[in-house]
Design a protein around this motif. Structure first.
Motif, short mmCIF file in Angstrom:
data_model
loop_
_atom_site.label_atom_id
_atom_site.label_comp_id
_atom_site.label_asym_id
_atom_site.label_seq_id
_atom_site.Cartn_x
_atom_site.Cartn_y
_atom_site.Cartn_z
N MET A 26 28.87 -20.82 13.75
CA MET A 26 29.57 -20.00 12.76
C MET A 26 30.07 -20.90 11.65
N LEU A 27 30.02 -20.39 10.43
CA LEU A 27 30.49 -21.16 9.28
C LEU A 27 30.94 -20.19 8.21
N ILE A 28 32.05 -20.51 7.56
CA ILE A 28 32.48 -19.74 6.41
C ILE A 28 32.43 -20.63 5.19
N LEU A 29 31.76 -20.14 4.16
CA LEU A 29 31.57 -20.87 2.91
C LEU A 29 32.62 -20.38 1.92
N LEU A 30 33.45 -21.29 1.45
CA LEU A 30 34.58 -20.94 0.58
C LEU A 30 34.38 -21.54 -0.81
N GLY A 31 34.79 -20.82 -1.81
CA GLY A 31 34.68 -21.33 -3.18
C GLY A 31 35.11 -20.27 -4.17
N GLU A 32 35.36 -20.71 -5.39
CA GLU A 32 35.77 -19.78 -6.43
C GLU A 32 34.59 -18.93 -6.89
N ASP A 145 36.99 -6.67 12.61
CA ASP A 145 37.42 -6.70 14.01
C ASP A 145 36.22 -6.70 14.95
N VAL A 146 35.24 -5.83 14.66
CA VAL A 146 34.05 -5.75 15.50
C VAL A 146 33.26 -7.05 15.43
N LEU A 147 33.05 -7.56 14.21
CA LEU A 147 32.27 -8.79 14.05
C LEU A 147 32.98 -9.98 14.69
N GLY A 148 34.32 -10.02 14.61
CA GLY A 148 35.05 -11.10 15.25
C GLY A 148 34.88 -11.06 16.76
N PHE A 149 34.95 -9.86 17.34
CA PHE A 149 34.74 -9.70 18.78
C PHE A 149 33.35 -10.20 19.17
N VAL A 150 32.34 -9.78 18.42
CA VAL A 150 30.96 -10.17 18.73
C VAL A 150 30.80 -11.68 18.60
N ALA A 151 31.32 -12.25 17.51
CA ALA A 151 31.12 -13.67 17.25
C ALA A 151 31.73 -14.52 18.36
N ARG A 152 32.86 -14.09 18.92
CA ARG A 152 33.50 -14.88 19.96
C ARG A 152 32.74 -14.86 21.27
N ARG A 153 31.84 -13.90 21.44
CA ARG A 153 31.17 -13.75 22.73
C ARG A 153 29.67 -14.01 22.69
N GLY A 173 42.11 -11.25 8.11
CA GLY A 173 41.12 -10.57 8.92
C GLY A 173 40.07 -11.50 9.48
N VAL A 174 40.03 -12.75 8.97
CA VAL A 174 39.08 -13.75 9.46
C VAL A 174 39.89 -14.88 10.08
N ALA A 175 39.51 -15.31 11.27
CA ALA A 175 40.24 -16.36 11.96
C ALA A 175 40.34 -17.61 11.10
N GLY A 176 41.53 -18.17 11.03
CA GLY A 176 41.75 -19.33 10.18
C GLY A 176 41.18 -20.61 10.74
N ASP A 177 40.71 -20.60 12.02
CA ASP A 177 40.20 -21.84 12.61
C ASP A 177 38.67 -21.92 12.60
N LEU A 178 38.01 -21.04 11.85
CA LEU A 178 36.55 -21.12 11.75
C LEU A 178 36.15 -22.40 11.04
N PRO A 179 35.00 -23.01 11.40
CA PRO A 179 34.48 -24.13 10.63
C PRO A 179 34.24 -23.68 9.18
N THR A 180 34.66 -24.51 8.23
CA THR A 180 34.56 -24.13 6.83
C THR A 180 33.76 -25.15 6.04
N LEU A 181 33.17 -24.66 4.98
CA LEU A 181 32.49 -25.52 4.01
C LEU A 181 32.98 -25.10 2.63
N HIS A 182 33.67 -26.00 1.95
CA HIS A 182 34.20 -25.70 0.62
C HIS A 182 33.16 -26.04 -0.44
N LEU A 183 32.86 -25.05 -1.24
CA LEU A 183 31.87 -25.21 -2.30
C LEU A 183 32.62 -25.44 -3.61
N GLY A 184 32.75 -26.69 -3.99
CA GLY A 184 33.49 -27.03 -5.19
C GLY A 184 32.59 -27.05 -6.42
#
Length: 916
Positions: A26-32, A145-153, A173-184
């Protein structure tokens, strides 16, 4: 994939989605906005499709963020034909949620989550799956909520999850401890390369100006290059404006060059965003000819395909919408509402968007929409609809009432930050004690979950004094929340008010939002729970009264949910741990059905402790994972620390390296007003130190659970560590000091302590009391059959008794105690304690059993089959399919086999069989 300047980011994303099973994928891509997140994930998605993956995507929509399960519908749309392969009950739950089947009866959110999990699991067994959610900050919370449940299992399946979001931190609504990648921003070199890659790149000063204005934002570079081509350097709008505002201005300038009908259609598409093409054209009065979209497509603003209109970028939608005058935006929403007669929920939202002031008809429609959302289990959507309903309400009393209802829905959804915001709106509008009481319940719980116990106390007490709500159920609800604050804070001044406030409750008083408490059984159970929490010495008697079979008829729905939760809390205070687990387990199942697990947050830590105490460690792992996710998503500060402390406790008991939370965990909340959390941290630190053989350190931690005079740090939790304190003190040579604390505990518990505390006090007295009475206390700590309810504590008492016997040269008496203790430790998975018991057995003259030539010789034929398949990496469900068993049966056999083989994981099992 050839995205300029993003090679390292692409490599990182591919490493995540192509990771081995069992690793985080799992990865969340963050950026402006404009940083290139959408282009990047689109390129990754294309690569994944080319490598044979099933790629499911959805685009978060601000317009649909209030619509329950809108993102889930979009994500699963390509595979909805596969829903027919699901079991009927799962198929019905999924089809109802996405709107392709009617909602029949009360929805079960757990069925929906399991349905999605099963669907994706089935897909992944044929081809790897990649889930992509772009602009997740605009996804509706119920889908998340549904996607979070699925992702954890789903980590053991071939499924990867890639999210994108604007900003620098994961959205609510998204767990703050997910692996992140900041797109600067792009580097200067990469930005220049991107400029040069455009069809007509500017040169000279225009090029430098463009690079400076773009600031490394890829979308700004592309769009400013396009603007420069159209209008020369003068097309580059106003320096000094924020990037997004500059780009939105640029979109507006391009819109002005389009035909009037096309501009109108873009406005309607922007106002509706994901309405179908026919609805948009009907509302805009454009007729059936889709050629009117051609100028917008040519300008790169939208794509029209498959009966839908999609903006090429969210900023294009923003420019199309905000570039129009307010009266045209209002007209667009009214016209869209006029054609959406078959969809009351969307119609209500468009009417609300068109409402510039107050309109009671719109407010009432949104309130109806909220009720529909609640029936589907969509508490987030319900709270949003109620909040907007309040904003549209004409009368201040109606606004206050609807804000209070929104607050309660937000509280049910488990969003304390939102609750606090709504509470401020309610208190500014009304002095009605009943409305303020409803609001204070949610606000008090929210403040408590954030760790602000004293502030929560003031809010709740302010709703009760000097003028309390008219209805007794509202008063009881306030006092029940106040008791939660009292337990978490451990402050005597808070706890001391409970009994007196309860004595003042008067039943009746008109309408109440707490109709579930109007039944005598539910009311009495919650009242008893509140009293038991305030004074645990009365808990056993209160539990007996509550469990008397005097219900005129069985409770159902929310009333039964509340009663079960109350019984679980009374049982916890009465040290009836098994009943606590059983009651809360049933209550949690109902909480999930109603989509309101957030309400369970105050009880999750005590449930985790009860599961550990009763030996249900695997279930404790699952609960702590769920609680940790809830705490991370909603920033429930003290619950985050409680969960970490319990995880450390479990690790230490299992003989694993246990690392205490980093120093900030001790200061992220005020421990002086969160004594329950402080006690859990100290207990975890003591268990971890003892597990590592540092008994001096363990004694220091356990000793801090009491002050110099022996008064407990926490009135309930501190006493339950008395045997651990005694065991550490005996090894650290601090028996006299610990005996003083033990005497204080005995006095505090009164003449009739619970069975559990009686056993713990006998255990402690045997270790650090008068030596001549040691065997008497050991026998009393180990012979009572009721002690089997707490298998770890009972096994530890037997181990300590056996050690005492062996050191008095009575090895024959010690052996049966050691054998029984060893069996218990093995069954629990307490490896370190099992090894200690095994060593004592050898020292008592029992030879170590030689390892059989075949490590599987002691297993049944079916167990050997299961073990060999598990060692090959097959999951429980796959083993079950091969052997025609249920997954539960496979899990049961592995649970019993692991201790026999001396392993605790599949990796160890694989290594064991590989050595044979």
């Amino acid at each position: 994939m050839t995205l300029v300047g993003r090679r390292s980011e692409i490599r990182r994303i591919l490493n995540v989605i192509e990771a081995e099973r069992g690793e985080s994928r799992m990865l969340i891509l963050l950026g402006e906005a404009g940083a290139g997140k959408t282009r990047l994930v689109a390129a990754v998605a294309d690569h994944a499709r080319g490598s044979g993956r099933v790629v499911l995507t959805c685009q978060g929509s601000e317009a649909e963020s209030q619509q329950s399960f809108a993102s889930l519908h979009q994500l699963l749309l390509p595979v909805l034909p596969e829903v027919g392969t699901l079991a009927e009950h799962l198929r019905g739950a999924l089809e109802s949620a996405v709107g392709i089947a009617p909602v029949n009866g009360q929805p079960d959110p757990m069925l929906l989550r399991v349905a999605v999990l099963t669907l994706l699991t089935g897909l992944s067994r044929r081809r790897p799956v990649l889930l992509v959610v772009d602009d997740v900050q605009h996804s509706d919370r119920d889908s998340l909520d549904v996607l979070g449940f699925v992702a954890r299992r789903i980590t053991a399946e071939d499924v990867s999850v890639l999210l994108t979001s604007r900003g620098q931190t994961p959205p609510e609504g998204v767990a703050g401890d997910l692996p992140t990648l900041h797109l600067g921003p792009l580097s200067e070199q990469a930005a220049a390369d991107l400029v040069d890659a455009q069809p007509h790149p500017p040169t000279g000063r225009a090029r430098i100006d463009l690079l400076q204005q773009a600031g490394g934002n890829p979308l700004a570079i592309i769009e400013l290059c396009r603007a420069a081509k159209i209008g020369g350097t003068g097309a580059l709008p106003g320096g000094g404006l924020p990037q997004t505002e500059r780009i939105q201005q640029m979109y507006a300038a391009r819109l002005r060059g389009l035909p009037e009908i096309t501009q109108r259609l873009l406005l309607y598409a922007a106002a509706s965003e994901y309405e179908d093409l026919a609805t948009i054209m009907a509302a805009a009065g454009a007729g059936p000819d889709i050629a009117v979209w051609a100028p917008a497509e040519a300008a790169g603003l939208v794509t029209v395909a498959e009966g839908r209109v999609v903006f090429r970028h969210p900023l294009a939608r923003a420019g199309s919408y905000h570039g129009a005058p307010a009266y045209l935006r209002q007209r667009a929403h009214r016209n869209l509402a006029a054609v959406l007669t078959a969809d009351p929920a969307r119609r209500a939202w468009h009417l609300a968007a068109a409402c510039l002031g107050h309109d009671e008809s719109v407010a009432a429609a949104l309130e109806d929409t909220a009720e529909l959302a609640e029936r589907r289990g969509g508490f987030f959507a319900a709270a949003r609809a109620l909040e907007r309903s309040a904003e549209c309400s004409l009368a201040a009393d109606d606004r206050a009432r609807r804000y209070a209802k929104a607050l309660r829905a937000a509280n049910n959804a488990g969003d304390p930050s939102w609750v606090r915001e709504l509470y401020g709106k309610v208190t500014a509008l009304t002095h009605d004690p009943d409305v303020l009481g409803l609001a204070a319940c949610g606000a008090g719980m929210a403040l408590s979950l954030f760790g602000h116990q004293r502030e929560a106390f003031q809010v709740l007490l302010g709703a009760l004094e000097p003028k309390s709500p008219k209805h007794g159920t509202t008063v009881l609800a306030l006092i029940a929340v106040l008791q939660g604050v009292a337990f978490q804070s451990g402050l005597p001044e808070v706890r001391g008010r409970i009994a007196g406030l309860l004595d003042r409750i008067e039943t009746g008083g008109g309408d109440t939002p707490y109709a579930e408490l109007e039944t005598i059984a539910a009311f009495d159970a919650v009242r008893a729970s509140t009293l038991a929490g305030a004074d645990p010495t009365n808990a056993p008697e209160l539990l007996r009264r509550t469990l008397r079979p005097n219900l005129p008829e069985p409770l159902v729905g929310v009333a039964q949910m509340n009663r079960l939760s109350a019984v679980g809390c009374i049982a916890w205070a009465a040290d009836e741990s098994v009943l606590c687990v059983e009651s809360l387990r049933q209550a949690y199942a109902m909480f999930r059905t109603y989509g309101s697990m957030g309400v369970a947050a105050p009880t999750l830590a005590l449930m985790g402790s009860a599961l550990i105490d009763t030996g249900r460690w695997a279930e404790a792992d699952d609960l702590l994972e769920e609680a940790g996710t809830l705490a991370a998503v909603h920033k429930l500060r003290h619950l985050e620390i409680d969960v970490e402390a319990l995880r450390v406790t479990l690790q230490a008991l299992r003989g694993q390296p246990a690392v205490m939370p980093a120093d900030p965990a001790w200061t992220v909340v005020g421990l002086e007003e969160n004594r329950a959390t402080h006690a859990r941290l100290l207990h975890a630190a003591g268990i971890a130190a003892a597990s590592a053989g540092d008994f001096d350190g363990a004694f220091r931690r356990f000793r801090l659970l009491f002050d110099e005079d022996g008064a407990p740090l926490h009135y309930f939790l501190s006493h339950r560590s008395v045997a651990d304190l005694a065991a550490a003190a005996q090894r650290a040579g601090q028996g006299e000091e610990a005996a003083r604390i033990m005497a204080a505990v005995r006095t505090a518990l009164g003449p009739r302590p619970t069975t559990r505390m009686t056993l713990l006090l006998h255990h402690a007295a045997a270790l650090i009391g008068d030596p001549k009475d040691a065997e008497h206390h050991f026998r009393l700590a180990t012979v009572n059959p009721a002690g089997e309810e707490w298998p770890l504590v009972r096994a530890q008492a037997r181990l300590h008794y056996a050690q005492w016997l062996r050191r008095r040269r009575r090895p024959l008496d010690a052996r049966p105690l050691l054998a029984t203790a060893l069996e218990s430790f093995n069954r629990l998975g307490a490896i370190g304690l099992a090894e200690e018991a095994r060593g004592e057995l050898r020292a008592s003259g029992v030879a170590g059993s030689p390892a059989p030539a075949d490590a599987l010789a002691g297993l049944t034929a079916q167990q050997r089959q299961i073990v060999r398949l598990a060692a090959q990496g097959l999951r429980n469900r796959e083993i079950a399919e091969q052997l025609m068993l249920s997954p539960r049966t496979v899990s049961y056999h592995l649970y019993n086999v692991y201790p026999k083989l001396g392993v605790s994981s599949r990796n160890q099992l694989r290594a064991l069989l590989g050595d044979l």
